[in-house]
Design a protein around this motif. Structure first.
Motif, PDB file in Angstrom:
ATOM      1  N   LEU A 216       0.814  -1.225   0.000  1.00  0.00           N
ATOM      2  CA  LEU A 216       0.000   0.000   0.000  1.00  0.00           C
ATOM      3  C   LEU A 216       0.843   1.268   0.000  1.00  0.00           C
ATOM      4  O   LEU A 216       0.411   2.302  -0.495  1.00  0.00           O
ATOM      5  CB  LEU A 216      -0.943   0.019   1.212  1.00  0.00           C
ATOM      6  N   GLU A 217       2.050   1.199   0.572  1.00  0.00           N
ATOM      7  CA  GLU A 217       2.860   2.422   0.623  1.00  0.00           C
ATOM      8  C   GLU A 217       3.225   2.909  -0.774  1.00  0.00           C
ATOM      9  O   GLU A 217       3.578   4.067  -0.951  1.00  0.00           O
ATOM     10  CB  GLU A 217       4.088   2.254   1.520  1.00  0.00           C
TER      11      GLU A 217
ATOM     12  N   VAL B  68      -5.755  -2.930 -12.626  1.00  0.00           N
ATOM     13  CA  VAL B  68      -6.075  -4.148 -11.890  1.00  0.00           C
ATOM     14  C   VAL B  68      -4.834  -4.611 -11.133  1.00  0.00           C
ATOM     15  O   VAL B  68      -3.710  -4.254 -11.486  1.00  0.00           O
ATOM     16  CB  VAL B  68      -6.525  -5.294 -12.834  1.00  0.00           C
ATOM     17  N   PHE B  69      -5.062  -5.388 -10.095  1.00  0.00           N
ATOM     18  CA  PHE B  69      -3.957  -6.122  -9.483  1.00  0.00           C
ATOM     19  C   PHE B  69      -3.944  -7.499 -10.113  1.00  0.00           C
ATOM     20  O   PHE B  69      -4.995  -8.113 -10.290  1.00  0.00           O
ATOM     21  CB  PHE B  69      -4.160  -6.259  -7.967  1.00  0.00           C
TER      22      PHE B  69
ATOM     23  N   GLY C 105      -8.426 -12.183   8.649  1.00  0.00           N
ATOM     24  CA  GLY C 105      -7.769 -12.966   9.691  1.00  0.00           C
ATOM     25  C   GLY C 105      -6.541 -13.701   9.199  1.00  0.00           C
ATOM     26  O   GLY C 105      -5.536 -13.769   9.895  1.00  0.00           O
ATOM     27  N   ASP C 106      -6.615 -14.245   7.979  1.00  0.00           N
ATOM     28  CA  ASP C 106      -5.491 -15.063   7.521  1.00  0.00           C
ATOM     29  C   ASP C 106      -4.997 -14.701   6.120  1.00  0.00           C
ATOM     30  O   ASP C 106      -4.315 -15.488   5.474  1.00  0.00           O
ATOM     31  CB  ASP C 106      -5.888 -16.538   7.557  1.00  0.00           C
ATOM     32  N   CYS C 107      -5.382 -13.529   5.618  1.00  0.00           N
ATOM     33  CA  CYS C 107      -4.908 -13.106   4.293  1.00  0.00           C
ATOM     34  C   CYS C 107      -5.180 -11.619   4.125  1.00  0.00           C
ATOM     35  O   CYS C 107      -5.760 -10.991   5.009  1.00  0.00           O
ATOM     36  CB  CYS C 107      -5.614 -13.877   3.183  1.00  0.00           C
ATOM     37  N   PHE C 108      -4.745 -11.049   3.006  1.00  0.00           N
ATOM     38  CA  PHE C 108      -5.218  -9.710   2.651  1.00  0.00           C
ATOM     39  C   PHE C 108      -5.510  -9.650   1.165  1.00  0.00           C
ATOM     40  O   PHE C 108      -4.986 -10.463   0.386  1.00  0.00           O
ATOM     41  CB  PHE C 108      -4.271  -8.600   3.112  1.00  0.00           C
ATOM     42  N   ILE C 109      -6.391  -8.704   0.818  1.00  0.00           N
ATOM     43  CA  ILE C 109      -6.834  -8.577  -0.572  1.00  0.00           C
ATOM     44  C   ILE C 109      -6.517  -7.165  -1.045  1.00  0.00           C
ATOM     45  O   ILE C 109      -6.695  -6.200  -0.292  1.00  0.00           O
ATOM     46  CB  ILE C 109      -8.351  -8.866  -0.673  1.00  0.00           C
ATOM     47  N   LEU C 110      -6.047  -7.055  -2.274  1.00  0.00           N
ATOM     48  CA  LEU C 110      -5.727  -5.750  -2.847  1.00  0.00           C
ATOM     49  C   LEU C 110      -6.704  -5.443  -3.964  1.00  0.00           C
ATOM     50  O   LEU C 110      -7.021  -6.313  -4.779  1.00  0.00           O
ATOM     51  CB  LEU C 110      -4.303  -5.758  -3.405  1.00  0.00           C
TER      52      LEU C 110
ATOM     53  N   ASN D  12     -12.011  -9.798 -11.075  1.00  0.00           N
ATOM     54  CA  ASN D  12     -12.323  -8.368 -10.928  1.00  0.00           C
ATOM     55  C   ASN D  12     -11.111  -7.542 -10.496  1.00  0.00           C
ATOM     56  O   ASN D  12     -11.245  -6.580  -9.744  1.00  0.00           O
ATOM     57  CB  ASN D  12     -13.445  -8.139  -9.905  1.00  0.00           C
ATOM     58  N   GLY D  13      -9.932  -7.952 -10.932  1.00  0.00           N
ATOM     59  CA  GLY D  13      -8.739  -7.152 -10.649  1.00  0.00           C
ATOM     60  C   GLY D  13      -8.261  -7.202  -9.217  1.00  0.00           C
ATOM     61  O   GLY D  13      -7.513  -6.348  -8.772  1.00  0.00           O
ATOM     62  N   ARG D  14      -8.742  -8.230  -8.458  1.00  0.00           N
ATOM     63  CA  ARG D  14      -8.314  -8.328  -7.064  1.00  0.00           C
ATOM     64  C   ARG D  14      -7.328  -9.473  -6.876  1.00  0.00           C
ATOM     65  O   ARG D  14      -7.399 -10.493  -7.561  1.00  0.00           O
ATOM     66  CB  ARG D  14      -9.529  -8.562  -6.157  1.00  0.00           C
ATOM     67  N   VAL D  15      -6.407  -9.285  -5.933  1.00  0.00           N
ATOM     68  CA  VAL D  15      -5.431 -10.331  -5.635  1.00  0.00           C
ATOM     69  C   VAL D  15      -5.443 -10.611  -4.138  1.00  0.00           C
ATOM     70  O   VAL D  15      -5.520  -9.691  -3.328  1.00  0.00           O
ATOM     71  CB  VAL D  15      -4.013  -9.921  -6.100  1.00  0.00           C
ATOM     72  N   GLU D  16      -5.393 -11.897  -3.802  1.00  0.00           N
ATOM     73  CA  GLU D  16      -5.354 -12.294  -2.394  1.00  0.00           C
ATOM     74  C   GLU D  16      -3.943 -12.782  -2.048  1.00  0.00           C
ATOM     75  O   GLU D  16      -3.343 -13.535  -2.803  1.00  0.00           O
ATOM     76  CB  GLU D  16      -6.348 -13.430  -2.174  1.00  0.00           C
ATOM     77  N   VAL D  17      -3.417 -12.293  -0.933  1.00  0.00           N
ATOM     78  CA  VAL D  17      -2.056 -12.644  -0.524  1.00  0.00           C
ATOM     79  C   VAL D  17      -2.121 -13.380   0.813  1.00  0.00           C
ATOM     80  O   VAL D  17      -2.795 -12.938   1.746  1.00  0.00           O
ATOM     81  CB  VAL D  17      -1.185 -11.376  -0.390  1.00  0.00           C
ATOM     82  N   ARG D  18      -1.434 -14.508   0.879  1.00  0.00           N
ATOM     83  CA  ARG D  18      -1.411 -15.331   2.105  1.00  0.00           C
ATOM     84  C   ARG D  18       0.006 -15.743   2.447  1.00  0.00           C
ATOM     85  O   ARG D  18       0.858 -15.810   1.580  1.00  0.00           O
ATOM     86  CB  ARG D  18      -2.144 -16.661   1.838  1.00  0.00           C
ATOM     87  N   GLY D  19       0.195 -16.069   3.695  1.00  0.00           N
ATOM     88  CA  GLY D  19       1.417 -16.773   4.095  1.00  0.00           C
ATOM     89  C   GLY D  19       2.599 -15.901   4.494  1.00  0.00           C
ATOM     90  O   GLY D  19       3.645 -16.425   4.865  1.00  0.00           O
TER      91      GLY D  19
END
Lengths: 511, 107
Positions: free
Chosen positions: A262-263, A297-298, A284-289, A336-343
């Motif tokens: 985000l920075e 899009v991401f 709780g266990d991931c984030f979405i951009l 829809n241009g979203r990405v989920e990041v885990r781990g």
């Protein structure tokens, strides 16, 4: 209509959760510590909430709006408003970088433009205060030393007056007093980063401002104290985004990795942009951009590629008090241009270290830019410049003028210098005379004499005897003012976050 | 038959990683080329030392980054960012020597 009301109530509930200050867990910790010791390392001192509990408390995730890559770079108002409509729980922006070089930290000036910093901040403050969303600004004024903080604070107060805003402002300076740095030097608690020359007493004493990149802990303190706007001195770029969710019990690894992306705002999206808004949704266990501009899009590739950017090691991102480990990180496209990041995991490192930055003045500069078109001169240019340098240096020595002369030769090796592999030369060259003197007067003299010597220098084989240089401007020479060099880029061990003392002020009337 | 890296890379760039380091990224167009470059060690310390006129101890690391099929090389800056004599404060135009890398696509 009913639905809207329902949504409003839901929002109210959400706000309640956010405004519950301090959270029960935080209170426990404080009680345990008898309120005497502030957090040293949030990753160790704060307990995390169970991911399922977090997802229950924040059914839509914890949403962070990042308007732009650096405060003052601008963003489309439509993107920002789209972000606001998503009811974010935090608006945060990074303000700084060492990329523009040592001048800005050393001189206390900002590399960003005042009018545009004010423009960006106005959007953030007006919407943030109106909707009760905390606003956090990282590395004020580009370098985050005291004059930069003061500069940015003045802009905030101006906006507050103009817009009739009132709020609690928290200010966290990052300047490290020189005695503290000197003591660390004596105690061998300063460790240079790779390729950084060892620092000595004199370099520390000559650096007008020495700052440390602080982590999430001082920002958590400001959130706990109920600050609605938090202005930070030099800090770890991801910290402004990660502090509040870490305080609420989110995983520090995910929160900081999301902050790291985000920075840079939309730089990690595609097509990338440093001047557009994005939303990070922490779960709780991931984030979405999510991009807040439908034109971007991401993708998993754009997001993963961003972890390479400006860092020496994409798997391990070091920061205050530890390291974000990305060895197990996965990037998944959700459509829809979203990405989920885990781990992503945060690994605390003890002792707790912060990165120090300092710059010191080393003289004054005067420059002159001129062109060369004569093929005979171009053929012999290296030798000619060497001869001119020798002649001028000897003249200056006799006059007691101290300075150093550099030539930047555009069209030959102006960009890569001695590392330029291509030995060919073009049909015209740009010669930039770069004269550094002890005083501005010395630099002016050195530049002027070099320019006149080179203009009429009778080099071997010369047939154009009227003048060797084509000047685009009159006057030809430009005084550039003081020159700085980085003096500190070291890790320093700290035992307390009191080095970053929060100051809270009421801006405008009490609500 | 020698082939150019430009045929198989989608990004080749340079940038400061702090004021004392220069970091170079090559992102391959697909995994196949990443594997080929990695397995054959086409980008290696000797090559970087030669292309950038640096000693091997001035190479901080060469890291292969699978999630985006990329290799990252970090070397010492010839002079710290913004110090007298520096030519590229942001380090963003130091990638050109990488563009000349050639390789043999055949086994």
């Amino acid at each position: 209509m009913k639905e809207k009301k329902h949504q409003k109530e839901k929002d109210k509930k959400k706000k309640k959760i956010i405004s519950r200050k301090p959270t029960p867990r935080v209170r426990e910790t404080e009680e345990m510590e008898g309120r005497k010791q502030r957090l040293l390392n949030a990753a160790l001192d704060l307990e995390r909430r169970d991911p399922k509990e977090l997802d229950r408390l924040f059914p839509d995730g914890f949403k962070v709006l990042s308007p732009t890559a650096i405060l003052g770079y601008g963003f489309p108002p439509e993107s920002f408003l789209r972000g606001i409509e998503r009811n974010p729980q935090l608006i945060a922006v990074d303000g700084g970088s060492t990329d523009p070089g040592p001048f800005y930290l050393g001189s206390g000036k900002s590399f960003t433009n005042r009018a545009f910093v004010k423009r960006d901040l106005r959007f953030m403050l007006v919407e943030g205060i109106k909707r009760n969303i905390p606003v956090v600004i990282g590395t004020a004024g580009g370098s985050g030393a005291l004059p930069h903080l003061e500069w940015c604070k003045e802009i905030i107060l101006e906006i507050a007056r103009e817009e009739g805003l009132s709020f609690q402002l928290g200010i966290i300076p990052a300047d490290i007093p020189k005695p503290v740095v000197l003591k660390a030097l004596e105690e061998d608690a300063l460790k240079p980063l790779p390729f950084v020359p060892p620092v000595n007493r004199r370099a520390i004493e000559e650096s007008p401002y020495i700052v440390a990149q602080f982590g999430v802990e001082p920002i958590i303190e400001a959130h706990r104290r109920g600050c609605e706007v938090i202005l930070c001195g030099r800090c770890f770029d991801p910290a402004v985004f990660a502090a509040l969710p870490i305080m609420l019990g989110f995983d520090p690894g995910l929160a900081l990795h999301m902050g790291k992306i985000l920075e840079c705002a939309a730089i990690a999206a595609t097509p990338g942009s440093g001047a557009d808004c994005v939303l990070g949704i922490l779960k709780g266990d991931c984030f979405i951009l999510e991009s807040l501009n439908p034109a971007r899009v991401f993708t998993s590739a754009s997001t993963a590629a961003h972890t390479l950017y400006e860092k020496s090691d994409p798997y391990h991102l070091y920061g205050p008090g530890g390291m974000i480990n990305l060895e197990q990180t996965t990037f998944t496209e959700l459509g829809n241009g979203r990405v989920e990041v885990r781990g992503s995991r945060f690994e605390p490192i003890q002792p707790y270290t912060v990165k120090l930055e300092g710059a010191r003045p080393i003289g004054f500069r005067t420059v002159c830019l001129a062109g060369v078109r004569d093929p005979i001169m171009i053929e012999g240019i290296d030798r000619i410049l060497e001869e001119v340098k020798t002649q001028v240096t000897s003249l200056m020595e006799k006059e007691g003028i101290k300075g150093t002369l550099y030539f930047h030769l555009y069209g030959k090796n102006g960009v890569m210098g001695s590392r330029e592999p291509n030995q060919s030369s073009s049909h015209e060259l740009g010669v930039l005379i770069d004269a550094i003197g002890e005083t501005q007067k010395d630099a002016d003299t050195l530049c002027s004499v070099t320019r006149s010597t080179l203009l009429h220098y009778g080099y071997k084989g010369r047939i154009a005897t009227a003048g060797n240089l084509a000047f685009p401007f009159s006057p030809s020479d430009t005084p550039m003012g003081e020159v700085y060099e980085f003096s500190l880029y070291h890790l320093m061990t700290i035992n307390s976050q009191r080095l970053f003392p929060l100051k809270v002020e009421q801006v405008g009337g009490k609500k | 038959m020698k082939r150019s890296i430009l045929e198989v890379a989608r990004v080749i760039r340079s940038k400061n990683s702090g004021p004392y380091e220069l970091t170079l990224d090559i992102l391959f167009k697909d995994r196949k080329w990443y594997e080929l470059f990695k397995n054959r060690k086409i980008v290696n310390e000797e090559l970087i030392a030669q292309l950038y006129k640096v000693k091997q101890e001035e190479i901080l690391g060469i890291i292969w980054f699978e999630p985006v099929s990329a290799v990252k090389i970090t070397i010492r800056r010839p002079c710290p960012s913004g110090s007298p004599g520096d030519t590229d404060i942001y380090g963003a135009q130091q990638h050109a020597p990488l563009l000349g890398i050639e390789f043999d696509a055949e086994e």
